[in-house]
Design a protein around this motif. Structure first.
Motif, PDB file in Angstrom:
ATOM      1  N   LYS A 277     104.042 106.103 120.889  1.00  0.00           N
ATOM      2  CA  LYS A 277     104.017 107.410 121.392  1.00  0.00           C
ATOM      3  C   LYS A 277     103.743 109.015 120.176  1.00  0.00           C
ATOM      4  CE  LYS A 277     107.056 106.763 125.172  1.00  0.00           C
ATOM      5  NZ  LYS A 277     108.018 106.836 125.833  1.00  0.00           N
ATOM      6  N   GLN A 278     104.495 108.775 119.343  1.00  0.00           N
ATOM      7  CA  GLN A 278     103.982 109.483 117.815  1.00  0.00           C
ATOM      8  C   GLN A 278     102.757 109.609 117.553  1.00  0.00           C
ATOM      9  OE1 GLN A 278     107.710 109.905 116.011  1.00  0.00           O
ATOM     10  NE2 GLN A 278     106.519 109.913 113.904  1.00  0.00           N
ATOM     11  N   ALA A 279     102.896 107.770 117.387  1.00  0.00           N
ATOM     12  CA  ALA A 279     101.584 107.533 116.232  1.00  0.00           C
ATOM     13  C   ALA A 279      99.956 107.818 117.190  1.00  0.00           C
ATOM     14  CB  ALA A 279     101.586 105.813 116.348  1.00  0.00           C
ATOM     15  N   THR A 280     100.594 107.918 118.402  1.00  0.00           N
ATOM     16  CA  THR A 280      99.225 107.422 119.653  1.00  0.00           C
ATOM     17  C   THR A 280      99.281 109.842 120.093  1.00  0.00           C
ATOM     18  OG1 THR A 280      99.947 106.278 121.085  1.00  0.00           O
ATOM     19  CG2 THR A 280      98.741 108.259 121.752  1.00  0.00           C
ATOM     20  N   ARG A 281     100.148 110.199 119.865  1.00  0.00           N
ATOM     21  CA  ARG A 281      99.488 111.808 120.139  1.00  0.00           C
ATOM     22  C   ARG A 281      99.178 112.778 118.163  1.00  0.00           C
ATOM     23  NH1 ARG A 281     104.993 112.713 121.008  1.00  0.00           N
ATOM     24  NH2 ARG A 281     105.528 113.641 118.652  1.00  0.00           N
ATOM     25  N   LYS A 282      99.080 111.851 117.479  1.00  0.00           N
ATOM     26  CA  LYS A 282      99.221 112.615 115.918  1.00  0.00           C
ATOM     27  C   LYS A 282      97.812 111.878 115.665  1.00  0.00           C
ATOM     28  CE  LYS A 282     103.711 113.795 114.840  1.00  0.00           C
ATOM     29  NZ  LYS A 282     104.520 114.048 113.596  1.00  0.00           N
ATOM     30  N   ASN A 283      97.175 110.586 116.828  1.00  0.00           N
ATOM     31  CA  ASN A 283      96.277 109.183 116.191  1.00  0.00           C
ATOM     32  C   ASN A 283      96.266 108.878 114.901  1.00  0.00           C
ATOM     33  OD1 ASN A 283      93.685 108.618 117.114  1.00  0.00           O
ATOM     34  ND2 ASN A 283      92.665 110.343 115.988  1.00  0.00           N
ATOM     35  N   GLU A 284      97.196 108.368 114.711  1.00  0.00           N
ATOM     36  CA  GLU A 284      97.936 107.278 113.480  1.00  0.00           C
ATOM     37  C   GLU A 284      97.811 106.240 113.648  1.00  0.00           C
ATOM     38  OE1 GLU A 284     100.790 110.891 111.636  1.00  0.00           O
ATOM     39  OE2 GLU A 284     101.416 108.792 112.517  1.00  0.00           O
ATOM     40  N   PHE A 383      99.133  98.911 115.352  1.00  0.00           N
ATOM     41  CA  PHE A 383      98.970  99.055 116.246  1.00  0.00           C
ATOM     42  C   PHE A 383      97.420 100.525 116.282  1.00  0.00           C
ATOM     43  CE2 PHE A 383      99.344 103.480 118.200  1.00  0.00           C
ATOM     44  CZ  PHE A 383      99.619 103.438 119.777  1.00  0.00           C
ATOM     45  N   PRO A 384      96.433 101.036 116.862  1.00  0.00           N
ATOM     46  CA  PRO A 384      96.541  99.727 117.865  1.00  0.00           C
ATOM     47  C   PRO A 384      95.076  99.507 118.161  1.00  0.00           C
ATOM     48  CG  PRO A 384      95.224 102.212 117.512  1.00  0.00           C
ATOM     49  CD  PRO A 384      95.471 102.094 116.310  1.00  0.00           C
ATOM     50  N   ASP A 385      94.763  98.686 117.191  1.00  0.00           N
ATOM     51  CA  ASP A 385      93.629  97.392 116.789  1.00  0.00           C
ATOM     52  C   ASP A 385      94.474  96.462 117.775  1.00  0.00           C
ATOM     53  OD1 ASP A 385      92.242  99.376 115.784  1.00  0.00           O
ATOM     54  OD2 ASP A 385      92.229  98.047 113.712  1.00  0.00           O
ATOM     55  N   ASP A 386      94.951  96.118 117.360  1.00  0.00           N
ATOM     56  CA  ASP A 386      95.805  94.303 117.988  1.00  0.00           C
ATOM     57  C   ASP A 386      96.400  94.877 119.499  1.00  0.00           C
ATOM     58  OD1 ASP A 386      94.734  93.217 115.771  1.00  0.00           O
ATOM     59  OD2 ASP A 386      97.012  93.463 115.024  1.00  0.00           O
ATOM     60  N   GLY A 387      96.850  96.219 119.354  1.00  0.00           N
ATOM     61  CA  GLY A 387      97.878  96.572 120.705  1.00  0.00           C
ATOM     62  C   GLY A 387      98.035  97.406 121.173  1.00  0.00           C
ATOM     63  N   GLU A 388      98.644  97.876 122.214  1.00  0.00           N
ATOM     64  CA  GLU A 388      98.255  98.961 122.369  1.00  0.00           C
ATOM     65  C   GLU A 388     100.303  99.783 123.307  1.00  0.00           C
ATOM     66  OE1 GLU A 388      95.486 101.730 124.437  1.00  0.00           O
ATOM     67  OE2 GLU A 388      94.903 100.955 121.926  1.00  0.00           O
TER      68      GLU A 388
END
Ligand code: C2E
Ligand code: CA
Ligand code: CA
Length: 699
Positions: A277-284, A383-388
């Motif tokens: 969730k954190q990485a998605t929010r920060k686009n990391e 993440f996110p290349d191989d799976g989400e």
């Protein structure tokens, strides 16, 4: 909690008591007053009669005289005297058969109590007394009539009754009030104080505050109540603390691994979820590393259970110390750890981390005065290349790790989208392998073995080859683990043994009587109950002399089940074969267990022969292994000998035999004989460069 403030006034215990006592006292007071009034009325009624009788008796004498003398004046005087009594309403003296001699009368007493008193006493009471003359004849003269107005007595009675009635009620009320005050002083007030204390107690720590003992009540029910309540509070507090401890423990157990104190699988999943969730929010970007220990099962079998657990703890500590705040570390399962790397820019950062983690385990662990080395293989997913999502990421990291292990250990591998295809291909290959034997796709090649003292080739190791109809030659490093996994290794291994023995027999028949044959025995075959019998049968069938067949087993295959391996190896040895310990040094070799097994030879793994004599580390290892061999009376063969420098070094240490491309690659039976012939038996040196078949003839 309700405090006394919360209780409505009417509901107070003391008020309730007041009401009850008031009601009771009033009923009782009224009852008693009524009885008293009734008695008073009865007595008053009697008093009226008595007074009237007394009055009559008092005037009897003068009235009789007045009648006798017919003296109106006297009669009138007598009666006037009666009128002094206010209750006398009419008084008359009547002559016998004639009108009254005299009469006095006054109006009826106008009293406001009349209505009631008339009801109690009758309004007027009439008394008569006959008048007689003097003795001796006592002649009847007339009569005396007295009419008494009861209203006077009635008024007095009613007034008294009112006093009695109200005095009774007042007494009752006063009594009730007194009781109320006593009750509230002795019970309600102390109770209210206790309630105030109770409500101020912190429910989290009920034992912190004790209820105060109300003064003077130490030994009565109230005191007992307080003591019991305090004991109860203390006990609740105690149990509360125990429960808190237990809850904290359960919480810890449910989130952390009991052994290594690392977050467990569930906590890892939650953490990944949070970080996603954190990485998605920060686009990391993020990487999940699954680190699996190599051959942990073997280690488990080799050392005792406690020691294996000890190793796990030490590994966890080492990883934890290294990672610190750099990454999240958890234990996924028995021999698997997860590492989450956040905020990564490039996949190579994950690769570098994987590499360093693998390196971290290089240094041996000291357990019970023994040095143990355990390597690890790492699967990496991005993440996110191989799976989400968590499950995909974890599954892929584990897949990648398993795939990496199936190729070679002690390395890392990234999960890539093509890995699915790879797994499918792997499955397909496993199915193809199942049919390989019946489709005649398997064959054996023979790699020469050289004896330094005799200066000649003395035998061969049989190595299995699979010619896949579409894929061509497949490495045994790929298909042997598959065959072990599917247990196809049993029929395949039997086939190898039979063919190797048959080949050796053939060579013996052709005159190469000194040749020996080495055959690899897999861990699965070693555990197979029928193996001893089959070996014995083959030795007889192909008339193989004692010592001409050598069976190679790896360290890892015997430590899977040490006890069974020991018995099996003893029995195999008794059939007349020799035993070699293959890939020595790559497992968990310890001198202790080498002694327990009936080996004749150890084969130094080619990884230790690599770079000799320049590689100082390997120089030390090889010298040590040769030394071990000598002290246990075991022959030592070096694998992977590729250069003359290696050979020179090996012979200088006292190593007796060598195997490697320097003496010949694995060859077909015919090539092997040709190669054998090409060797100059007396020079003591192999002339592989002279041999036409010693090149890249790896069939
Ligand atoms: P291994 O028993 O250690 O066999 C030696 C391996 O090293 C062989 O690989 C051989 O080709 C290779 N080799 C020999 N000399 C040199 C050298 O000088 N340099 C280098 N770089 N390599 C050399 P191969 O034939 O691919 O076999 C790999 C493994 O497959 C074997 O390792 C063995 O564990 C297993 N294997 C082969 N055949 C059988 C078999 O019939 N049964 C069982 N159970 N395992 C087998
Ligand atoms: Ca071998
Ligand atoms: Ca080997």
């Amino acid at each position: 909690m309700d405090t006394d403030k919360g209780i409505h006034f009417k509901e107070h215990l003391s008020v309730k008591l007041l009401k009850a006592v008031l009601f009771g006292a009033c009923v009782l007071g009224i009852g008693l007053s009524l009885v008293q009034i009734f008695l008073d009325a009865h007595q008053s009624s009697q008093a009226i009669d008595r007074k009237a009788t007394e009055m009559l008796a008092m005037i009897n004498e003068p009235a009789s005289r007045a009648v006798y003398r017919q003296d109106v004046g006297m009669g009138q005087e007598v009666l006037n005297g009666l009128m002094a009594m206010e209750s006398v309403q009419v008084a008359a003296i009547r002559l016998d058969g004639a009108p009254e001699l005299a009469m006095v009368e006054r109006p009826v007493f106008a009293s406001r109590y009349r209505l009631l008193s008339d009801y109690i006493f009758d309004p007027i009471r009439i008394y008569r007394q006959e008048l007689y003359g003097q003795a001796p004849d006592k002649k009847y003269l007339g009569e005396l009539i007295l009419s008494i107005d009861t209203a006077h007595e009635g008024k007095a009675l009613i007034q008294r009754s009112v006093v009695v009635f109200f005095a009774g009620i007042t007494r009752a009320v006063a009594m009730a009030l007194l009781l109320y005050l006593i009750y509230s002083a002795l019970l309600t007030k102390p109770l209210q104080r206790l309630i105030r204390h109770l409500s101020s107690i912190n429910p989290q720590e009920p034992g912190q505050q004790q209820l105060p003992m109300p003064k003077g009540n130490e030994n009565n029910e109230l005191g007992l109540w307080v003591k019991t309540a305090n004991r109860l509070l203390a006990s609740i507090d105690h149990h509360h603390k125990l429960r808190q401890k237990a809850e904290a423990r359960i919480m810890r157990l449910s989130q952390y691994d009991y052994l290594t104190r690392l977050p467990n699988r569930r906590t890892i999943q939650n953490q990944i979820n949070k970080l996603i969730k954190q990485a998605t929010r920060k686009n990391e970007n993020m990487a999940l590393l699954c680190l699996g220990l190599d051959d942990f099962k073997s280690l488990n079998a080799q050392v005792n259970f406690n020691a294996a657990e000890h190793v796990l703890v030490k590994i966890s500590d080492r990883l934890r110390n290294y990672l610190g705040n750099r990454a999240f570390l958890g234990r996924l399962g028995e021999d698997q750890f997860a590492i989450i790397l956040t905020q990564i820019d490039q996949p190579y950062e994950a690769a570098e981390m994987a590499q360093t983690l693998i390196k971290q385990l290089d240094q041996p662990f000291e357990i019970n005065d023994e040095q143990l080395t355990i390597s690890a293989t790492v699967g990496v997913t991005l993440f996110p290349d191989d799976g989400e999502n968590v499950d995909t990421l974890l599954q892929q990291a584990e897949f990648a790790m398993i795939m990496a292990k199936s190729r070679s250990r002690n390395r890392y591998q990234f999960y890539v989208a093509t890995i699915d295809t790879e797994i499918r291909q792997h499955k397909k290959l496993e199915m193809d392998l199942h049919k390989a034997l019946s489709h005649n796709e398997l064959s054996l090649v023979f790699q020469p073995q050289f004896n330094y003292q005799q200066g000649k080739l003395i035998g061969a190791e049989a190595l299995l080859r699979w010619h896949h109809p579409q894929k061509g030659l497949i490495s045994p490093d790929t298909f042997i683990p598959m065959a072990e996994h599917s247990l196809d290794i049993i029929p395949i291994g039997d086939w190898v043994l039979e063919n190797a023995c048959q080949q050796l027999h053939q060579w013996h028949l052709e005159g190469h009587r000194d040749l020996r044959m080495a055959v690899n025995l897999s861990a699965i075959q070693l555990q197979d109950q029928g193996i001893v019998e089959r070996i014995a049968t083959l030795l007889g069938k192909y008339q193989i002399p004692p010592g001409a067949l050598e069976l190679e087993v790896t360290e890892t295959s015997i430590i899977e089940d040490i006890d069974t391996s020991k018995i099996q190896l003893e029995n195999i040895k008794n059939t007349g074969v020799t035993l070699a310990l293959d890939d020595f040094g790559t497992g968990y070799s310890s001198l202790g267990y080498l002694k327990q097994f009936p080996f004749d030879k150890i084969k130094i793994d080619k990884s230790f022969v690599e770079g000799l004599p320049d590689n100082k580390g390997n120089v030390g290892i090889v010298e040590a292994i040769v030394q071990i061999g000598k002290s246990f009376g075991l022959k030592v063969l070096a694998e992977g000998v590729e250069t003359i420098e290696q050979e020179t070094f090996l012979t200088s240490t006292g190593c007796q035999e060598g195997q490697g491309y320097y003496y010949g690659k694995p060859l077909s039976p015919n090539d092997f004989i040709a190669h054998l012939a090409s060797q100059a038996p007396t020079t003591g040196k192999p002339s592989h460069l002279d041999s036409p078949n010693s090149g890249d003839n790896n069939v």
